[in-house]
Write a protein that holds these residues in place. Structure first.
Motif, PDB file in Angstrom:
ATOM      1  N   LYS A   3       0.795  -1.109  -0.054  1.00 23.81           N
ATOM      2  CA  LYS A   3       0.019  -0.219  -0.113  1.00 23.81           C
ATOM      3  C   LYS A   3       1.037   1.244  -0.053  1.00 23.81           C
ATOM      4  CE  LYS A   3      -4.094  -1.636  -0.096  1.00 23.81           C
ATOM      5  NZ  LYS A   3      -4.944  -1.540  -1.168  1.00 23.81           N
ATOM      6  N   LYS A   4       1.991   1.275   0.519  1.00 21.64           N
ATOM      7  CA  LYS A   4       3.173   2.325   0.526  1.00 21.64           C
ATOM      8  C   LYS A   4       4.310   1.779  -0.059  1.00 21.64           C
ATOM      9  CE  LYS A   4       1.033   5.031   4.250  1.00 21.64           C
ATOM     10  NZ  LYS A   4       1.328   5.708   5.420  1.00 21.64           N
ATOM     11  N   ILE A   5       4.749   2.425  -1.317  1.00 20.53           N
ATOM     12  CA  ILE A   5       5.928   2.135  -1.714  1.00 20.53           C
ATOM     13  C   ILE A   5       7.066   3.195  -1.741  1.00 20.53           C
ATOM     14  CG2 ILE A   5       7.068   1.251  -3.771  1.00 20.53           C
ATOM     15  CD1 ILE A   5       4.178   0.053  -4.663  1.00 20.53           C
ATOM     16  N   LEU A   6       8.028   2.965  -0.972  1.00 26.51           N
ATOM     17  CA  LEU A   6       9.254   4.094  -1.259  1.00 26.51           C
ATOM     18  C   LEU A   6       9.922   3.939  -2.405  1.00 26.51           C
ATOM     19  CD1 LEU A   6      10.463   6.287   0.484  1.00 26.51           C
ATOM     20  CD2 LEU A   6      11.963   4.629   1.305  1.00 26.51           C
ATOM     21  N   VAL A   7      10.231   4.747  -3.150  1.00 27.19           N
ATOM     22  CA  VAL A   7      11.011   4.769  -4.386  1.00 27.19           C
ATOM     23  C   VAL A   7      12.142   5.696  -4.407  1.00 27.19           C
ATOM     24  CG1 VAL A   7      10.995   4.605  -6.881  1.00 27.19           C
ATOM     25  CG2 VAL A   7       8.870   4.176  -5.646  1.00 27.19           C
ATOM     26  N   PRO A   8      13.458   5.590  -4.123  1.00 30.48           N
ATOM     27  CA  PRO A   8      14.313   6.390  -4.217  1.00 30.48           C
ATOM     28  C   PRO A   8      14.703   6.881  -5.600  1.00 30.48           C
ATOM     29  CG  PRO A   8      15.074   4.585  -2.685  1.00 30.48           C
ATOM     30  CD  PRO A   8      13.844   4.187  -3.504  1.00 30.48           C
ATOM     31  N   ASP A  20       9.312   3.245 -12.913  1.00 35.28           N
ATOM     32  CA  ASP A  20       8.352   2.640 -13.534  1.00 35.28           C
ATOM     33  C   ASP A  20       7.936   1.471 -13.184  1.00 35.28           C
ATOM     34  OD1 ASP A  20       8.729   4.752 -15.262  1.00 35.28           O
ATOM     35  OD2 ASP A  20       9.837   3.453 -16.662  1.00 35.28           O
ATOM     36  N   THR A  21       8.614   0.627 -12.451  1.00 36.55           N
ATOM     37  CA  THR A  21       8.251  -0.601 -11.909  1.00 36.55           C
ATOM     38  C   THR A  21       7.378  -0.408 -10.644  1.00 36.55           C
ATOM     39  OG1 THR A  21      10.305  -1.677 -12.505  1.00 36.55           O
ATOM     40  CG2 THR A  21       9.234  -2.849 -10.632  1.00 36.55           C
ATOM     41  N   ALA A  22       7.573   0.666  -9.880  1.00 31.53           N
ATOM     42  CA  ALA A  22       6.894   1.018  -8.542  1.00 31.53           C
ATOM     43  C   ALA A  22       5.619   1.198  -9.112  1.00 31.53           C
ATOM     44  CB  ALA A  22       7.577   1.970  -7.955  1.00 31.53           C
ATOM     45  N   VAL A  23       5.598   2.211 -10.114  1.00 31.45           N
ATOM     46  CA  VAL A  23       4.151   2.744 -10.679  1.00 31.45           C
ATOM     47  C   VAL A  23       3.465   1.204 -11.199  1.00 31.45           C
ATOM     48  CG1 VAL A  23       2.893   3.609 -12.764  1.00 31.45           C
ATOM     49  CG2 VAL A  23       4.871   4.855 -11.457  1.00 31.45           C
ATOM     50  N   GLU A  24       3.816   0.309 -11.760  1.00 34.44           N
ATOM     51  CA  GLU A  24       2.949  -0.854 -11.913  1.00 34.44           C
ATOM     52  C   GLU A  24       2.816  -1.558 -10.593  1.00 34.44           C
ATOM     53  OE1 GLU A  24       2.146  -1.873 -15.147  1.00 34.44           O
ATOM     54  OE2 GLU A  24       3.100   0.078 -15.516  1.00 34.44           O
ATOM     55  N   LEU A  25       3.480  -1.840  -9.740  1.00 37.13           N
ATOM     56  CA  LEU A  25       3.125  -2.204  -8.532  1.00 37.13           C
ATOM     57  C   LEU A  25       2.021  -1.499  -7.652  1.00 37.13           C
ATOM     58  CD1 LEU A  25       6.527  -3.367  -6.891  1.00 37.13           C
ATOM     59  CD2 LEU A  25       4.676  -5.061  -7.550  1.00 37.13           C
ATOM     60  N   GLY A  26       2.431  -0.045  -7.732  1.00 36.56           N
ATOM     61  CA  GLY A  26       1.181   0.903  -7.318  1.00 36.56           C
ATOM     62  C   GLY A  26      -0.030   0.563  -7.806  1.00 36.56           C
ATOM     63  N   LYS A  27      -0.211   0.302  -9.105  1.00 33.86           N
ATOM     64  CA  LYS A  27      -1.325   0.314  -9.849  1.00 33.86           C
ATOM     65  C   LYS A  27      -2.008  -1.133  -9.399  1.00 33.86           C
ATOM     66  CE  LYS A  27      -0.233   2.997 -14.192  1.00 33.86           C
ATOM     67  NZ  LYS A  27      -0.125   2.717 -15.399  1.00 33.86           N
ATOM     68  N   LYS A  28      -1.233  -2.171  -9.448  1.00 30.30           N
ATOM     69  CA  LYS A  28      -1.767  -3.509  -9.091  1.00 30.30           C
ATOM     70  C   LYS A  28      -2.412  -3.409  -7.848  1.00 30.30           C
ATOM     71  CE  LYS A  28      -0.536  -8.178  -9.190  1.00 30.30           C
ATOM     72  NZ  LYS A  28      -1.031  -8.895 -10.188  1.00 30.30           N
ATOM     73  N   PHE A  29      -1.488  -2.898  -6.832  1.00 34.43           N
ATOM     74  CA  PHE A  29      -2.035  -2.960  -5.306  1.00 34.43           C
ATOM     75  C   PHE A  29      -2.846  -1.813  -4.723  1.00 34.43           C
ATOM     76  CE2 PHE A  29       1.145  -6.038  -5.761  1.00 34.43           C
ATOM     77  CZ  PHE A  29       0.740  -7.134  -5.343  1.00 34.43           C
ATOM     78  N   GLY A  30      -3.045  -0.661  -5.680  1.00 36.57           N
ATOM     79  CA  GLY A  30      -3.701   0.710  -5.321  1.00 36.57           C
ATOM     80  C   GLY A  30      -2.525   1.335  -4.224  1.00 36.57           C
ATOM     81  N   GLY A  31      -1.433   1.451  -4.515  1.00 37.95           N
ATOM     82  CA  GLY A  31      -0.488   1.881  -3.514  1.00 37.95           C
ATOM     83  C   GLY A  31      -0.222   3.059  -3.784  1.00 37.95           C
ATOM     84  N   GLU A  32       0.203   4.058  -2.569  1.00 43.83           N
ATOM     85  CA  GLU A  32       0.811   5.201  -2.555  1.00 43.83           C
ATOM     86  C   GLU A  32       2.186   5.120  -2.856  1.00 43.83           C
ATOM     87  OE1 GLU A  32       2.049   7.740   1.164  1.00 43.83           O
ATOM     88  OE2 GLU A  32       0.048   7.332   1.148  1.00 43.83           O
TER      89      GLU A  32
END
Length: 145
Positions: A3-8, A20-32
């Motif tokens: 639900k919360k993904i940190l991206v340095p 870009d990978t974090a965006v895909e994960l965020g879309k899949k899990f509805g993450g911030e």
């Protein structure tokens, strides 16, 4: 799950792939997505060999902050179409330490980081930021090649 993904991000191609990978994960899990840029100020032991006055060091740090802000602006542009929540912050300190601290502070469920950044020769002597983050973080770390 994530639900919360940190991206340095540091402006390197590897960090943009991680974003870009974090965006895909965020879309899949509805993450911030919490995007950070960490600047390491001029206070290294190597600088002790060269006499620098406070004004010179402050000017160097100011320039680093400007670059960090620009990298975060570029990340905001890349995320302009992301429908989830996004947060951006500039951190000052040692990159791996600040990334791990921010993961704790933000309550991140995961860290998505590029395998190689802009640290150059420091990686050779100190070990890469991504491997230190993976070793010491208390949350899952996805290292994007």
């Amino acid at each position: 799950m994530f639900k919360k993904i940190l991206v340095p991000v540091d402006g390197s191609e590897g960090s943009w792939r991680a974003l870009d990978t974090a965006v895909e994960l965020g879309k899949k899990f509805g993450g911030e997505l919490h995007v950070i840029n960490v600047i390491q100020p001029y206070n290294n032991a190597a600088l002790l060999a060269v006499p620098l006055d406070h004004a010179t060091v402050s000017q160097g740090n100011s320039e680093l902050e400007k670059i960090g802000d620009k990298v975060l602006e570029m990340a905001q542009e890349r995320l302009s179409t992301y429908e989830g929540e996004t947060k951006f912050s500039l951190e000052v300190g040692h990159p791996s330490e600040r990334i791990i601290a921010m993961a704790k502070k933000t309550g991140a469920d995961a860290i998505v980081i590029g395998s190689r950044g802009l640290s150059g020769i420091a990686e050779f002597f100190l070990g890469s930021v991504s491997s230190k983050v993976a070793q010491y973080a208390n949350v899952p770390v996805l290292i994007v090649k």
